[in-house]
Scaffold this motif. Structure first.
Motif, PDB file in Angstrom:
ATOM      1  N   ASP A  66      -3.085 -17.821  27.337  1.00  0.00           N
ATOM      2  CA  ASP A  66      -4.017 -16.718  27.632  1.00  0.00           C
ATOM      3  C   ASP A  66      -5.424 -17.030  27.114  1.00  0.00           C
ATOM      4  O   ASP A  66      -5.660 -18.094  26.515  1.00  0.00           O
ATOM      5  N   ASP A  67      -6.339 -16.121  27.356  1.00  0.00           N
ATOM      6  CA  ASP A  67      -7.742 -16.343  26.977  1.00  0.00           C
ATOM      7  C   ASP A  67      -7.910 -16.622  25.489  1.00  0.00           C
ATOM      8  O   ASP A  67      -8.801 -17.361  25.083  1.00  0.00           O
ATOM      9  N   GLY A  68      -7.029 -16.013  24.685  1.00  0.00           N
ATOM     10  CA  GLY A  68      -7.128 -16.179  23.238  1.00  0.00           C
ATOM     11  C   GLY A  68      -6.389 -17.405  22.726  1.00  0.00           C
ATOM     12  O   GLY A  68      -6.297 -17.599  21.512  1.00  0.00           O
ATOM     13  N   GLY A  69      -5.799 -18.198  23.639  1.00  0.00           N
ATOM     14  CA  GLY A  69      -5.081 -19.403  23.228  1.00  0.00           C
ATOM     15  C   GLY A  69      -3.620 -19.161  22.893  1.00  0.00           C
ATOM     16  O   GLY A  69      -2.938 -20.068  22.405  1.00  0.00           O
ATOM     17  N   ALA A  70      -3.107 -17.946  23.168  1.00  0.00           N
ATOM     18  CA  ALA A  70      -1.692 -17.660  22.881  1.00  0.00           C
ATOM     19  C   ALA A  70      -0.831 -18.127  24.055  1.00  0.00           C
ATOM     20  O   ALA A  70      -1.137 -17.830  25.219  1.00  0.00           O
ATOM     21  N   PRO A  71       0.281 -18.853  23.765  1.00  0.00           N
ATOM     22  CA  PRO A  71       1.152 -19.323  24.850  1.00  0.00           C
ATOM     23  C   PRO A  71       2.032 -18.207  25.389  1.00  0.00           C
ATOM     24  O   PRO A  71       2.377 -17.274  24.667  1.00  0.00           O
ATOM     25  N   ALA A  72       2.393 -18.310  26.676  1.00  0.00           N
ATOM     26  CA  ALA A  72       3.332 -17.376  27.302  1.00  0.00           C
ATOM     27  C   ALA A  72       4.256 -18.189  28.191  1.00  0.00           C
ATOM     28  O   ALA A  72       3.877 -19.278  28.646  1.00  0.00           O
ATOM     29  N   GLY A  73       5.465 -17.660  28.445  1.00  0.00           N
ATOM     30  CA  GLY A  73       6.377 -18.394  29.319  1.00  0.00           C
ATOM     31  C   GLY A  73       7.703 -17.694  29.480  1.00  0.00           C
ATOM     32  O   GLY A  73       8.048 -16.811  28.701  1.00  0.00           O
TER      33      GLY A  73
END
Ligand SMILES: Cc1cc2nc3c(=O)[nH]c(=O)nc-3n(C[C@H](O)[C@H](O)[C@H](O)COP(=O)(O)OP(=O)(O)OC[C@H]3O[C@@H](n4cnc5c(N)ncnc54)[C@H](O)[C@@H]3O)c2cc1C
Ligand SMILES: NC(=O)c1ccc[n+]([C@@H]2O[C@H](COP(=O)([O-])OP(=O)(O)OC[C@H]3O[C@@H](n4cnc5c(N)ncnc54)[C@H](O)[C@@H]3O)[C@@H](O)[C@H]2O)c1
Length: 190
Positions: free
Chosen positions: A34-41
């Motif tokens: 995401d924009d803040g550098g947090a991973p998602a999946g």
């Protein structure tokens, strides 16, 4: 054993899932950042290679998927193809959770997307098109970068569970011979 009557159009969701579960697939984890550098999946079996020229893939996230919202916003995703040592990774990414990455080690792809350590391979994509698929989206992506290929066995999902891939690899010719030798359906096809 309860069987759905052959040819019955009167089936419920459980029967549909049971039928679809006879189709064995590999398992991927589709990731983004995401924009803040947090991973998602999330864990995803509805993945396929779609086109060679141009190089396209597809996957189908549920419309309520929170990971999809992040992918939609970033416009890019990374497909991680899981090996048979990664059942725990599939389980972690296959259930709702706010910190699915807590127990996995990952490295950034060229575009900064999570590449899960020990995945069989990975492919980084741009979202090219999204179409309607009932309660899922059908997402078409253009492959941009391919990862290295590890010499390991795939994780398989079959009948709602994981299937061992310890059996020796059978070629189509061997399978055809085996079918011929064990055929019990009479000789009307000859
Ligand atoms: C082998 C395997 C293959 C799979 N293949 C697919 C596939 O092809 N496509 C697919 O879409 N899914 C698939 N799944 C299921 C999917 O991985 C899980 O549903 C996963 O949790 C989705 O993650 P997400 O981040 O997309 O959604 P999540 O954010 O984890 O949300 C999943 C669901 O839970 C709800 N939810 C989430 N958080 C909350 C909360 N705090 N309160 C209330 N409700 C909440 C969401 O609305 C959503 O309906 C598969 C699972 C497995 C194990
Ligand atoms: N395409 C998907 O969204 C998908 C696929 C597999 C599993 N899952 C989810 O993962 C969890 C674990 O699955 P399980 O062990 O109960 O297996 P299951 O018995 O529900 O799965 C059997 C088959 O049904 C189909 N299926 C299951 N849920 C579906 C869904 N929501 N949308 C479209 N097809 C679906 C898949 O083809 C799967 O191989 C469940 O919550 C299931 O809904 C979702």
């Amino acid at each position: 054993m309860t069987r759905t009557p052959y040819g019955s159009a009167d089936f419920d969701t459980r029967q549909f899932r049971t039928a679809m579960g006879q189709f064995c697939t590999g398992v991927t984890v589709i990731t983004t950042i995401d924009d803040g550098g947090a991973p998602a999946g999330f864990a995803c079996q509805s993945f396929a290679a779609l086109s060679l020229d141009p190089p396209l893939v597809l996957f189908c996230p549920k419309k309520t998927s929170r990971s999809w919202k992040v992918i939609e916003h970033s416009g890019k995703f990374c497909v991680n193809v899981l090996s048979n040592r990664q059942q725990d990774v599939s389980a972690a990414f296959g259930a709702p959770g706010d910190d699915k990455f807590r127990h996995v080690t990952w490295d950034p792809s060229p575009a900064g997307l999570p590449v899960i350590r020990h995945a069989l391979t990975w492919v980084e994509c741009d979202v090219e098109r999204v179409t309607d698929g009932g309660d899922h989206h059908i997402v078409i992506g253009r492959a941009l970068t391919l990862g290295e290929v590890l010499q390991d066995k795939p994780l398989l999902f079959y009948r709602g569970g994981y299937l061992s891939t310890e059996h020796p690899r059978v070629t189509p010719a061997q399978a055809e011979l085996e079918n011929f030798l064990t055929w019990t359906g009479g000789d009307t096809w000859l």
